[in-house]
Design an enzyme around this catalytic site. Structure first.
Site, PDB file in Angstrom:
ATOM      1  N   LYS A 125      12.990 -31.360   4.526  1.00  0.00           N
ATOM      2  CA  LYS A 125      14.124 -30.850   3.775  1.00  0.00           C
ATOM      3  C   LYS A 125      13.626 -30.028   2.580  1.00  0.00           C
ATOM      4  CE  LYS A 125      17.655 -32.649   5.999  1.00  0.00           C
ATOM      5  NZ  LYS A 125      18.775 -31.844   6.550  1.00  0.00           N
ATOM      6  N   LYS A 232      24.813 -31.296  17.468  1.00  0.00           N
ATOM      7  CA  LYS A 232      25.039 -32.708  17.164  1.00  0.00           C
ATOM      8  C   LYS A 232      26.295 -33.139  17.891  1.00  0.00           C
ATOM      9  CE  LYS A 232      22.746 -32.251  12.699  1.00  0.00           C
ATOM     10  NZ  LYS A 232      22.824 -32.358  11.228  1.00  0.00           N
TER      11      LYS A 232
END
Length: 346
Positions: A125, A232
């Site tokens: 991240k 997703k």
């Protein structure tokens, strides 16, 4: 438990033509849990989610609290499909997964990655609010030191940069041999411009939010704004709808999770197992970010030798009791299920 059902078919294909369960059926079957995280992620230290014991197996509904009802309705549709409909045929029995590294300080990288057994790929991240590019560089450098030259590093900015910032950051991080950069900018037009600017570096651009949070999840592919897409199951409305997005986009896909328990991860694993091609390690190892899980000891879908099995975990009632949410949060989630279930009838 009330088994009555009402409403329209869950999906659009013949093998998923199961009626939507009634609201009463959903509320009778639901369990709300709150699981602490060992590392702060997406600004959260506790993950709340709802589980249903459906006729076809356990399933999960876990949109983040800030999502509005319209967006959360897709997550509920996915939960209903997985719990009430047969899953599509699978092509593989296990899925290679990547480690996920939150925006921690460089000196914490080794501790976080120690939770992931045998993962050859790490998603790092970056572009965290309140941090600097120097923080990102240090984090990625430390990750490369730990992985060695053969490991794979992908970075995820969650749309946190504008085009100029993203171009500068990619140049700074290119020395660490990036597999791809995920959602460096928020808008599809920005992704397309950045992709053109950094094309000569040979670093692919992946789209995540531009797929799962878009009214038209295939627009990013039509615009030539991505080399691959991140999908997703919950945000896209279920396994079948996610598979349809991949087919229409015509791009390689990475299946990822939304910070789910092993029940939700199982949905993503079945999606990954059903895709015709799976060229990238999948982001389905986020259970390792939790302090606990809702399944029995030893049954969590955490990586072993960098892989997770494709199976349907069963919630453990002792764990459901241990992590049970407070009464006010249970009421909040029951109200949310009530509102989002009504939207599925529209």
């Amino acid at each position: 438990m009330d088994d009555s059902t009402t409403g329209r078919p869950v999906g659009s294909t013949s093998d998923s033509a199961t009626p939507l369960p009634s609201l009463g059926d959903l509320l009778d079957r639901m369990h709300v849990v709150a699981i602490p995280l060992h590392t702060r992620f997406r600004g959260q230290t506790v993950r709340e989610l709802t589980l249903f014991e459906g006729p076809k197996g356990w399933t999960e509904f876990s949109p983040f609290p800030e999502y509005d009802d319209a967006e959360a309705a897709s997550w509920l549709r996915a939960a209903i499909e997985f719990g009430w409909s047969p899953v599509p045929p699978i092509r593989r029995a296990e899925i290679r997964v990547n480690a996920t590294l939150p925006a921690v300080a460089a000196d914490r990288v080794a501790d976080v990655l120690a939770h992931y057994d045998g993962c050859r790929t790490v998603k790092v991240k970056v572009a965290e609010r309140g941090q600097t590019l120097g923080d990102d560089v240090a984090r990625v450098r430390r990750t490369r030191e730990i992985l060695g030259p053969e490991g794979r590093i992908r970075i995820d900015a969650n749309g946190g940069w504008n085009v100029d910032e993203a171009e500068h950051a990619v140049h700074r991080l290119a020395e660490f041999d990036l597999e791809y950069v995920e959602q460096p900018c928020a808008a599809v037009e920005e992704l397309a411009e950045l992709r053109e600017r950094i094309h000569y570096l040979g670093i692919p651009v992946a789209a995540d939010e531009s797929v799962r949070k878009a009214e038209d999840p295939v627009a990013v592919a039509r615009a030539g704004a991505a080399d691959l897409i991140v999908i997703k199951a919950q945000p896209l409305g279920g396994i079948r709808r996610a598979m349809a997005v991949v087919a229409e986009a015509g791009l390689p896909a990475v299946v990822s999770s939304a910070l789910e328990s092993s029940i939700g991860i199982a949905m993503g694993a079945h999606l990954a197992a059903a895709l015709p091609a799976l060229d990238y390690d999948c982001g389905l190892a986020t259970v390792d970010l939790f302090e606990g899980d809702v399944v029995a000891e030893g049954r969590s879908l955490v990586p072993r030798d960098g892989r997770i099995p494709v199976e349907r975990p069963v919630a453990d009632h002792d764990r459901l009791g241990r992590f049970r949410a407070t009464p006010d949060r249970e009421t909040w989630w029951r109200d949310r299920v009530t509102r989002t279930r009504a939207l599925l009838d529209d």
